[in-house]
Design an enzyme around this catalytic site. Structure first.
Site, mmCIF file in Angstrom:
data_model
loop_
_atom_site.group_PDB
_atom_site.id
_atom_site.type_symbol
_atom_site.label_atom_id
_atom_site.label_comp_id
_atom_site.label_asym_id
_atom_site.label_seq_id
_atom_site.Cartn_x
_atom_site.Cartn_y
_atom_site.Cartn_z
ATOM 1 N N SER A 197 0.828 -1.209 0.000
ATOM 2 C CA SER A 197 0.000 0.000 0.000
ATOM 3 C C SER A 197 0.860 1.256 0.000
ATOM 4 O O SER A 197 2.014 1.240 0.420
ATOM 5 C CB SER A 197 -0.918 0.019 1.229
ATOM 6 O OG SER A 197 -1.663 -1.166 1.319
HETATM 7 N N1 SAH Z 1 -0.879 -4.866 4.228
HETATM 8 C C1 SAH Z 1 -0.235 -5.138 2.983
HETATM 9 C C2 SAH Z 1 -1.095 -4.737 1.809
HETATM 10 C C3 SAH Z 1 -1.180 -5.840 0.808
HETATM 11 S S1 SAH Z 1 -2.398 -5.691 -0.449
HETATM 12 C C4 SAH Z 1 1.132 -4.492 2.909
HETATM 13 O O1 SAH Z 1 1.501 -3.740 3.828
HETATM 14 O O2 SAH Z 1 1.869 -4.748 1.954
HETATM 15 C C5 SAH Z 1 -3.715 -6.665 0.210
HETATM 16 C C6 SAH Z 1 -3.440 -8.131 0.470
HETATM 17 O O3 SAH Z 1 -4.694 -8.707 0.888
HETATM 18 C C7 SAH Z 1 -2.998 -8.962 -0.748
HETATM 19 O O4 SAH Z 1 -1.770 -9.587 -0.452
HETATM 20 C C8 SAH Z 1 -4.132 -9.995 -0.937
HETATM 21 O O5 SAH Z 1 -3.672 -11.260 -1.358
HETATM 22 C C9 SAH Z 1 -4.725 -10.059 0.471
HETATM 23 N N2 SAH Z 1 -6.111 -10.539 0.585
HETATM 24 C C10 SAH Z 1 -7.157 -10.339 -0.269
HETATM 25 N N3 SAH Z 1 -8.267 -10.954 0.215
HETATM 26 C C11 SAH Z 1 -7.909 -11.554 1.402
HETATM 27 C C12 SAH Z 1 -8.607 -12.343 2.365
HETATM 28 N N4 SAH Z 1 -9.899 -12.654 2.245
HETATM 29 N N5 SAH Z 1 -7.923 -12.788 3.455
HETATM 30 C C13 SAH Z 1 -6.595 -12.485 3.609
HETATM 31 N N6 SAH Z 1 -5.892 -11.767 2.719
HETATM 32 C C14 SAH Z 1 -6.526 -11.283 1.630
#
Ligand code: SAH
Length: 212
Positions: free
Chosen positions: A59
């Site tokens: 993000s």
């Molecule tokens: N917090 C992360 C942001 C990653 S983007 C960071 O600091 O880099 C969001 C993430 O949510 C992705 O890796 C995606 O695979 C995950 N995601 C999407 N749906 C999800 C779910 N139902 N349960 C867990 N993770 C999920």
């Protein structure tokens, strides 16, 4: 490494309105360049989201800071993160002294980030699975942070929140979302504040978007 770039980033997010000194301190300490692919190193301290592979992103720093500030994290707060991704957000929460639980649904990302946490000695409890149903075993949480955009607020997450706790979640369609800051006032009583226009990758799961 990158001390100066990191400090510039901290100044930028402070100028955009982040004033929680503990959030700013964590941003000046956590090395974002360790959480992104090598090819993108020169962009590590720009205030932008970056691809981390498998269609996912780390993000934008301002968004991470905004969501973290909205959670009102205290030392020893128990925080559940949905969407571990690169691990950067979890590392910020850990640095602030929170007890962090984080769930990721994509196995390759889960594995890679689990290894990174071990290497950097970031003690975060991780789980591979669907975070839309939360992590009941360790509930209730003082804060729940969802880092992917959802069509609605999953009931399971509201349930797993401590009274007085906060849930920060982007809700909207797949193109743009409003950040909802949900405070649990009493059992089954919630106060919701909307903050417009953030963009996240989709939250896919039982209480999120259905897999295409
Ligand atoms: N917090 C992360 C942001 C990653 S983007 C960071 O600091 O880099 C969001 C993430 O949510 C992705 O890796 C995606 O695979 C995950 N995601 C999407 N749906 C999800 C779910 N139902 N349960 C867990 N993770 C999920």
């Amino acid at each position: 490494m990158y001390e100066k770039e990191r400090q510039n980033l901290v100044n930028q997010i402070a100028e955009r309105g982040i004033d929680d000194i503990y959030v700013l301190k964590a941003f000046s300490e956590v090395e974002r360049h360790l959480f992104i692919p090598e090819a993108l190193l020169s962009h590590a301290y720009k205030d932008v989201a970056l691809p981390i592979g498998y269609g996912q992103t780390i993000s934008q720093p301002y968004t991470v800071a905004y969501m973290t500030q909205a959670l009102k994290v205290k030392t020893d707060s128990k925080i559940l993160e949905i969407g571990t991704g690169s691990g950067y957000q979890a590392a910020i929460l850990y640095k602030m002294g929170a007890k962090v639980y984080s769930i990721e649904r994509q196995f390759e990302i889960y594995n890679k980030t689990r290894k990174l946490f071990d290497k950097l000695e970031i003690r975060v409890n991780t789980k591979y699975g669907d975070g839309t149903i939360g992590w009941a075993e360790f509930a209730p949480y003082d804060g729940i942070l969802v880092t992917a955009g959802s069509p609605s607020i999953p009931a399971s997450l509201k349930k797993q929140l401590e009274i007085g706790g906060r849930l920060v979640i982007p809700v909207g369609d797949k193109i743009s979302q409003k950040l909802k800051i949900v405070t649990k006032i009493a059992q089954d009583e919630f106060e919701v504040v909307d903050v417009p226009e953030f963009v996240f990758v989709p939250l896919i799961g039982k209480e999120g978007w259905k897999q295409e």
